[in-house]
Design a protein around this motif. Structure first.
Motif, mmCIF file in Angstrom:
data_model
loop_
_atom_site.group_PDB
_atom_site.id
_atom_site.type_symbol
_atom_site.label_atom_id
_atom_site.label_comp_id
_atom_site.label_asym_id
_atom_site.label_seq_id
_atom_site.Cartn_x
_atom_site.Cartn_y
_atom_site.Cartn_z
ATOM 1 N N ARG A 110 -2.195 4.179 -2.535
ATOM 2 C CA ARG A 110 -3.203 3.354 -3.231
ATOM 3 C C ARG A 110 -3.815 4.120 -4.399
ATOM 4 N NH1 ARG A 110 -7.796 0.456 -0.793
ATOM 5 N NH2 ARG A 110 -7.376 -1.107 -2.372
ATOM 6 N N SER A 111 -3.969 5.444 -4.233
ATOM 7 C CA SER A 111 -4.532 6.240 -5.327
ATOM 8 C C SER A 111 -3.602 6.254 -6.541
ATOM 9 C CB SER A 111 -4.787 7.680 -4.864
ATOM 10 O OG SER A 111 -3.562 8.379 -4.668
ATOM 11 N N MET A 112 -2.308 5.946 -6.312
ATOM 12 C CA MET A 112 -1.343 5.849 -7.409
ATOM 13 C C MET A 112 -1.304 4.439 -7.995
ATOM 14 S SD MET A 112 1.890 7.853 -5.735
ATOM 15 C CE MET A 112 1.723 9.441 -4.925
ATOM 16 N N GLY A 113 -2.109 3.527 -7.427
ATOM 17 C CA GLY A 113 -2.115 2.158 -7.904
ATOM 18 C C GLY A 113 -1.044 1.293 -7.293
ATOM 19 N N ILE A 114 -0.412 1.763 -6.197
ATOM 20 C CA ILE A 114 0.628 0.974 -5.532
ATOM 21 C C ILE A 114 -0.015 0.205 -4.380
ATOM 22 C CG2 ILE A 114 2.841 1.031 -4.324
ATOM 23 C CD1 ILE A 114 3.405 3.711 -5.655
ATOM 24 N N PRO A 115 0.114 -1.122 -4.353
ATOM 25 C CA PRO A 115 -0.449 -1.896 -3.235
ATOM 26 C C PRO A 115 0.189 -1.478 -1.908
ATOM 27 C CG PRO A 115 0.198 -3.340 -5.036
ATOM 28 C CD PRO A 115 0.763 -1.996 -5.346
ATOM 29 N N VAL A 116 -0.607 -1.464 -0.867
ATOM 30 C CA VAL A 116 -0.142 -1.041 0.460
ATOM 31 C C VAL A 116 -0.374 -2.156 1.466
ATOM 32 C CG1 VAL A 116 -0.518 0.573 2.364
ATOM 33 C CG2 VAL A 116 -0.527 1.413 -0.001
ATOM 34 N N VAL A 117 0.687 -2.443 2.229
ATOM 35 C CA VAL A 117 0.620 -3.401 3.336
ATOM 36 C C VAL A 117 0.813 -2.613 4.626
ATOM 37 C CG1 VAL A 117 1.580 -5.493 4.367
ATOM 38 C CG2 VAL A 117 1.674 -5.171 1.883
#
Length: 640
Positions: A110-117
């Motif tokens: 998430r800190s890289m801006g990638i959404p996490v499920v």
């Protein structure tokens, strides 16, 4: 510009939304990678890790729908961290013991801006905790929910109609209605293991032929996750999966919670394996009732069954009833005998720490396992997993010591048992494991030519040696946590007894039950820890050298609420007498826990407390009593 750059690095398509990190309408999602978080510690079969099928199945579904998808399983191989950075979305699967690691991974991406499920049992039962680290939680079975989530995100459609999904709207948590369980298990594709990073030529393949379980063991979350009714794949579908594994000469592990759930179906499957000439070695999880069908055992052996994993759980009849196992000691003994007769190896699993277990239960179980020649075992500590009845009960009773999820792996004591301390549960379980995987047992397997179980024994011994130092560290942490909890309960009295150096030479027992059944028990207990006991029926009169205890004794069928109510009644009744005294109402889980608390309060060592308790139990002469609370009274400056 890539999708992720467009959204998260200030591209023209970037837009913010109340749903958290969200994708621009009309921009396709191309790559979804999954991570199965690493297990926190080793056990005797860690050298042959089996992945949970969820991430592999989801990666297969998405791959067939045109996405690029892989599964990275940390217990199998270190993930390609650089490749994971290229994903448009990261999916993370977690059980309770891997939750801490899963949260760390989610925070990283998430800190890289990638959404996490996030998905799996732990996020399913504690979705709001997971949403502190992830954007979305897929609850329960995720095959349909995840696909709908991706479609909605790509189209910019609101998420409120996706069943089984949890997410945030601003500061509020949104939990959409549960999704019904998948009825047609054949509707999902066969898991494609080539999508697993560094799967290579692994010789163990997991196959699921069913989902669900009707038995409802109190420490298990299968029903809450997969339902009470069994759901089965078709015979043709299962045979297709078996054929693929057999062609690779792989060992098949049937991951069903009970492979022989429907005996007639299982026998039909085994007959087909035999009739089609499939030669393979396989293992499965079964219950003790598998031994009640001689034809089934014969077919299992003919079809290549190498080993069964059996949840014996306990040899204590009261504990089996408490766990709701629907089996008894005779069932366990007969199961072992018949499986050995059929030349099917046995991996026995036992769980210690139930409310009716004590130290002797653990020691007797190790002797039982060796006497009946169980091939390999796992002695585990009862672990209150979120979503289970045991978790709810222990949480309500205030008996959870901590919620460091990495320790919720069945190899750490994480709650206060009733008939032993958490320290005793932890150390005695490890001692029992060490006793089973002794040098003598390993040598015996070597001498009879059983190299497999000799190797298992060596690895078991090495695993125990490996966790020796972390175990000591954990016990130190445990001691600190339990001491802090105990100090919180008894702080005022401990301060008076120790800080002011007031030596307690007399213990006054105020008898409050007509039968006085507690009298001889406590007389013996205090005598063995070096304290004189005075029996009194008079109202308590506190003095400098005296500690008055008023135990709330009740028979096993009385509720704890009655005991707690009696404490309040006694405080009120004797308020005039104890106005200038230190008064501690101390709730206890059992008579043994009451003795532990009293002994620790008086500065007695645990070994001496245990010996005194065991001697005092003999004085009960078979009577069943318990102690739900103590009222402790001593001269002091703090009024009640």
């Amino acid at each position: 510009m890539s999708l992720r750059q467009d959204i998260f690095h200030g591209g023209a398509g970037k837009r913010t939304c109340k749903y958290g990190i969200i994708l621009k309408r009309g921009v396709p999602i191309k790559t979804i990678h999954f991570i199965e978080a690493m297990s926190p510690g080793a056990h005797i079969y860690s050298r042959t890790p089996l992945p949970r099928l969820g991430t592999i199945l989801l990666a297969t579904i998405l791959q067939k729908k045109g996405y690029s998808s892989k599964a990275f399983i940390e217990d199998i191989a270190e993930p390609d961290w650089e490749e994971l950075k290229t994903a448009d979305i990261i999916g993370i699967s977690s059980i309770t013991s891997t939750a801490t690691r899963a949260f760390h991974l989610a925070k990283r991406y998430r800190s890289m801006g990638i959404p996490v499920v996030m998905g799996g049992p732990h996020p399913t039962f504690l979705p709001e905790e997971s949403l502190r680290y992830a954007d979305y939680v897929v609850r329960g079975e995720g095959e349909e929910t995840l696909v709908e989530l991706l479609e909605h995100l790509e189209s910019g459609i609101p998420l409120d109609d996706i069943k089984g999904l949890s997410f945030r709207k601003g500061d509020a948590f949104v939990h959409n209605p549960d999704r019904p369980l998948v009825r047609d298990l054949d509707s999902a594709p066969i898991p494609d293991f080539t999508l697993v990073h560094n799967w290579g030529k692994r010789t163990y393949i997991p196959i699921a032929t069913s989902r669900g379980c009707p038995f409802g063991c109190r420490f298990c979350s299968v029903i809450q996750m997969f339902g009470r009714a069994y759901r089965f794949k078709s015979m043709d579908r299962v045979m297709e999966e078996i054929g693929g594994a057999a062609s690779r000469k792989a060992h098949v592990f049937f991951v069903d919670d009970n492979f022989a759930a429907n005996r007639e179906r299982t026998k039909a499957l085994l007959r087909r394996i035999i009739a089609e000439g499939i030669i393979m070695e396989w293992s499965a999880q079964v219950r003790t009732d598998v031994a009640k069908d001689d034809e089934l055992l014969s077919l299992m052996a003919q079809a290549g069954c190498f080993m069964v994993f059996v949840g014996f759980e306990s040899i204590n009849p009261r504990t089996l009833a408490l766990y709701n196992k629907r089996q008894n000691l005779d069932d366990i003994t007969e199961c072992i005998r018949k499986l050995r007769k059929a030349s099917i190896r046995i991996h026995g699993m036992f769980v210690f720490g139930g409310d009716t277990d004590d130290i002797e239960t653990i020691r007797s179980t190790q002797k039982f396992a060796r006497r009946l020649r169980i091939d390999s075992i796992q002695f585990m500590m009862l672990t209150p997993l979120p979503g289970t009845p045991v978790f709810r009960e222990l949480m309500e009773q205030g008996r959870l010591i901590h919620t460091d999820w990495a320790k919720y792996d069945a190899h750490h004591a994480v709650f206060e048992p009733k008939l032993m301390t958490a320290f005793e549960l932890h150390t005695e379980t490890l001692k029992a494991m060490a006793g089973f995987y002794s040098c003598g047992a390993i040598l015996k397997n070597f001498l009879k030519g059983d190299l497999f179980y000799a190797t298992v024994g060596i690895y078991g011994k090495r695993s125990l040696a490996k966790i020796k130092t972390p175990s000591r560290e954990y016990l130190r942490e445990l001691r600190t946590m339990v001491s802090a909890k105990f100090d919180e309960k008894t702080g005022r009295l401990r301060e008076y007894l120790f800080t002011k150096k007031k030596a307690v030479t007399n213990i006054v027992l105020n008898r409050i039950t007509e039968e006085g059944i507690e009298t001889e028990f406590f007389r013996t207990f205090f005598e063995k820890i070096g304290k004189r006991l005075i029996i009194s029926d008079e109202p308590p009169f506190p003095s400098c050298d005296t500690l008055t205890i008023m135990p709330i004794i009740h028979s096993g069928d009385e509720s704890d609420r009655q005991g707690k109510g009696l404490v309040s009644d006694l405080v009120e009744k004797y308020r005039a007498n104890i106005r200038n005294a230190t008064v501690i109402p101390l709730e206890t889980a059992s008579l043994y826990r009451a003795c532990v608390d009293l002994g620790l309060l008086l500065g007695i060592k645990m070994k001496k407390i245990r010996a005194a308790y065991e001697k005092a139990v003999e004085e009960l002469n078979g009577n069943s009593v318990d102690c739900s609370a103590l009222l402790l009274i001593s001269a002091g400056e703090t009024s009640p």
